[in-house]
Motif scaffolding. Structure first.
Motif, mmCIF file in Angstrom:
data_model
loop_
_atom_site.group_PDB
_atom_site.id
_atom_site.type_symbol
_atom_site.label_atom_id
_atom_site.label_comp_id
_atom_site.label_asym_id
_atom_site.label_seq_id
_atom_site.Cartn_x
_atom_site.Cartn_y
_atom_site.Cartn_z
ATOM 1 N N ALA A 157 0.815 -1.213 0.000
ATOM 2 C CA ALA A 157 0.000 0.000 0.000
ATOM 3 C C ALA A 157 0.853 1.268 0.000
ATOM 4 O O ALA A 157 0.653 2.147 -0.852
ATOM 5 N N PRO A 158 1.812 1.413 0.924
ATOM 6 C CA PRO A 158 2.617 2.646 0.884
ATOM 7 C C PRO A 158 3.433 2.776 -0.387
ATOM 8 O O PRO A 158 3.542 3.873 -0.951
ATOM 9 N N LEU A 159 3.999 1.681 -0.874
ATOM 10 C CA LEU A 159 4.763 1.757 -2.119
ATOM 11 C C LEU A 159 3.851 2.073 -3.299
ATOM 12 O O LEU A 159 4.221 2.817 -4.210
ATOM 13 N N GLY A 160 2.650 1.502 -3.268
ATOM 14 C CA GLY A 160 1.690 1.792 -4.335
ATOM 15 C C GLY A 160 1.271 3.250 -4.343
ATOM 16 O O GLY A 160 1.151 3.868 -5.410
ATOM 17 N N LEU A 161 1.051 3.820 -3.162
ATOM 18 C CA LEU A 161 0.685 5.236 -3.085
ATOM 19 C C LEU A 161 1.818 6.123 -3.579
ATOM 20 O O LEU A 161 1.595 7.100 -4.300
ATOM 21 N N ALA B 136 3.647 10.483 1.014
ATOM 22 C CA ALA B 136 2.461 9.625 0.911
ATOM 23 C C ALA B 136 2.710 8.278 1.587
ATOM 24 O O ALA B 136 1.866 7.787 2.353
ATOM 25 N N ALA B 137 3.871 7.683 1.311
ATOM 26 C CA ALA B 137 4.193 6.396 1.920
ATOM 27 C C ALA B 137 4.333 6.528 3.436
ATOM 28 O O ALA B 137 3.817 5.702 4.203
ATOM 29 N N ALA C 8 -8.181 4.438 7.812
ATOM 30 C CA ALA C 8 -7.783 5.805 8.170
ATOM 31 C C ALA C 8 -6.547 6.227 7.398
ATOM 32 O O ALA C 8 -6.444 7.371 6.946
ATOM 33 N N ALA C 9 -5.607 5.302 7.214
ATOM 34 C CA ALA C 9 -4.367 5.631 6.501
ATOM 35 C C ALA C 9 -4.647 5.975 5.044
ATOM 36 O O ALA C 9 -4.141 6.978 4.509
ATOM 37 N N LEU C 10 -5.449 5.152 4.394
ATOM 38 C CA LEU C 10 -5.762 5.404 2.982
ATOM 39 C C LEU C 10 -6.552 6.697 2.828
ATOM 40 O O LEU C 10 -6.269 7.515 1.939
#
Length: 553
Positions: free
Chosen positions: A6-10, A121-122, A136-138
């Motif tokens: 998720a963080p790498l994708g963002l 973002a990550a 919440a993070a997304l």
């Protein structure tokens, strides 16, 4: 590995969407004044340690170098320009433009924001995910990176978005080290603070966020009984930060205290150098230029956080301390705000965090309601998740739509409370329009395609922003007239007479953005007598106009 997706994708999404978009944004008013110039000079110095690059009146580069940053009007004001983000921007330009040839030099300067934005973002996702949950993070990331003003600054402003990113990364690093009880981590966070301080003086107030969070929040078990060690670690971090900014700002080296005082005096006296009609209360700017779902979720999140303060939960104390310190700074005696929200972008990450928390709570309510209607099954769990995702999409989609609707003129975004840009102009709100002249890139492209050979161009507002990019972005046979000054709205004496003479020999075009707080006789003459050949609008209100100028009959 899955938890890193998720963080790498963002981060990848910021780059994939942002890098192609850079080609639609021009340079800003301030960048053309001096940001690019000083960034290039400081980078050249650190790569060679040749002190000629610190002689800002000299031109140590080869003749004919493009872009020619020596035309920057404020090159003689080194006390105004910070080294860190500007030098990083120059480095990204050299890499992506000069070495790889992927971008033009000015887009290369702007690209640094996207790399810092990707890191932010990550880091934001990881920070919120560890303290709350993935929803919440997304939601926090989506709220922050779909706010139109944030999008605009990420693509066209080399000082405020880096400050937002470095400010937030410093606080994230502090929080992680504080929670782990790491003295080395706290000192390391001080280096990040030095980078933020070397980007903009807003970071002077970052230690106050840390101190308030420590004083109010529940202290982690690892620090109980270790107050002296904590004070020593924080002091080491502060010293590391100050040494970092001193090491990275060569202008300070000759007389550190005297030149630091000179810089702080410049900041402290901005109130007296700002035109009254340009001033906008910061709370008004937030209320009118932030998407309404972002405002509503942030307010709901603040309510949740305030309710949790009784337990001194550091998860809620930190964002509240962050927001409070920034807002107090904005209302100190002598503080002045203009240019919308760009002078306090560091406020938006904590607002996004609280907004993400509220979005997660709302999604949880929806999941809970759905769970009570039928017995729990695998299909039912999937349905509950889909219902929660639909709620989040409904909350977050309006900001995405707003970005698409006004792109690439997000600096002219005003929400429904202001009545859009048209309503903001009717209310005579400060900087209601493309106040930083980034839309000139669209105007230059139109002139390149439609102006006849050997035409002349007059730019009565922010002429310097066109002059800097003209060798690369304006057709070579179109002559840019030297009529305006960057520090005053008034034109040079005899401007209209000069235009009459030029118009007798060649076609004359006039291009300008609309700024009610920065106008002059040529702007008023065009608007009173002539019809624009083309105009660019947001919410039906014009932001950029091009005229074919002819003398009065």
């Amino acid at each position: 590995m899955r938890r890193h997706r998720a963080p790498l994708g963002l981060a990848a999404l910021v780059l994939v969407l942002g890098l192609p978009a850079l080609a639609r944004y021009g340079v800003t008013w301030d960048e053309a004044l001096g940001d690019f110039f000083f960034g290039e000079r400081y980078l050249s110095f650190f790569l060679s340690f040749d002190r000629r690059y610190l002689d800002f009146a000299a031109d140590p580069y080869p003749a004919g170098r493009v872009p020619d940053l020596s035309v920057s009007p404020f090159r003689d004001r080194p006390w105004e320009y910070y080294p860190v983000a500007n030098a990083l921007a120059a480095a990204s330009s050299r890499l992506l433009s000069g070495r790889l040839g992927w971008l033009d030099p000015f887009d290369g300067f702007h690209a640094v924001n996207l790399f810092l934005g990707a890191i932010l973002a990550a880091a934001l996702y990881v920070f919120v995910r560890r303290r709350f949950d993935a929803t919440a993070a997304l939601a926090s990331c989506v709220l922050l990176f779909t706010a139109p003003r944030i999008v605009a600054h990420l693509c066209s402003n080399v000082k405020d978005p880096p400050e937002m990113a470095l400010f937030a990364l410093t606080i994230f690093a502090f929080a992680a080290a504080y929670e782990r009880g790491s003295t080395l981590g706290l000192a390391g966070a001080g280096v990040l603070w030095g980078l933020a301080l070397g980007t903009k003086a807003n970071a002077l107030f970052l230690p106050a966020v840390v101190l308030v969070a420590i004083a109010v929040g529940r202290r982690p078990e690892r620090w109980r009984g270790r107050t002296a060690t904590l004070v020593a670690a924080l002091s080491a971090g502060a010293a590391a930060g100050l040494l970092t900014v001193l090491a990275l700002w060569p202008y300070l080296w000759g007389a550190p205290l005297e030149r630091a005082r000179e810089h702080l005096e410049y900041i402290g006296l901005r109130l007296f150098a700002t035109r009254p009609e340009s001033i906008q209360p910061p709370l008004e700017a937030i209320a009118f230029t932030t998407p309404l779902p972002f405002l509503a979720l942030a307010a709901a999140g603040a309510g949740i956080a305030l309710r949790e303060l009784r337990g001194r939960d550091p998860r809620f104390v930190l964002p509240l301390a962050w927001i409070t310190v920034v807002l107090v700074r904005l209302h100190l005696p002598g503080a002045v705000n203009f240019d919308g929200v760009r002078h306090f972008l560091e406020l938006f990450p904590p607002l996004a965090i609280l907004g993400g928390v509220a979005a997660s709570r709302l999604a949880g309510v929806v999941r809970g309601v759905a769970a009570t209607t039928e017995p729990e099954t695998t299909d039912r769990r999937r349905l509950r998740r889909a219902a929660a995702a639909a709620v989040l999409a409904l909350l977050l989609a309006p900001a995405m739509v707003a970005v698409l609707r006004v792109h690439p003129f997000e600096l002219a975004y005003w929400n429904a409370l202001a009545g859009g840009l048209d309503g903001a102009r009717a209310k005579r709100l400060a900087q209601a329009g493309d106040y930083w002249a980034t839309s000139y890139r669209a105007g230059l492209e139109w002139l390149n395609a439609h102006a006849p050979e050997d035409a002349a161009l007059a730019v009565p507002i922010a002429q310097h922003a066109v002059r800097l990019v003209a060798p690369l972005r304006l057709r070579s046979d179109i002559g840019l007239l030297d009529l305006a000054r960057p520090e005053l709205p008034e034109l040079r004496p005899g401007t209209l007479q000069i235009l009459e003479q030029v118009a007798s020999e060649r076609p004359v075009y006039v291009m300008f953005v609309l700024r009610d707080d920065w106008t002059n006789e040529l702007v008023e003459d065009c608007r009173a007598r002539l019809d624009p050949l083309v105009r660019w609008t947001v919410d039906g209100a014009p932001i950029l106009l091009v005229y074919r100028w002819t003398p009065p009959a």
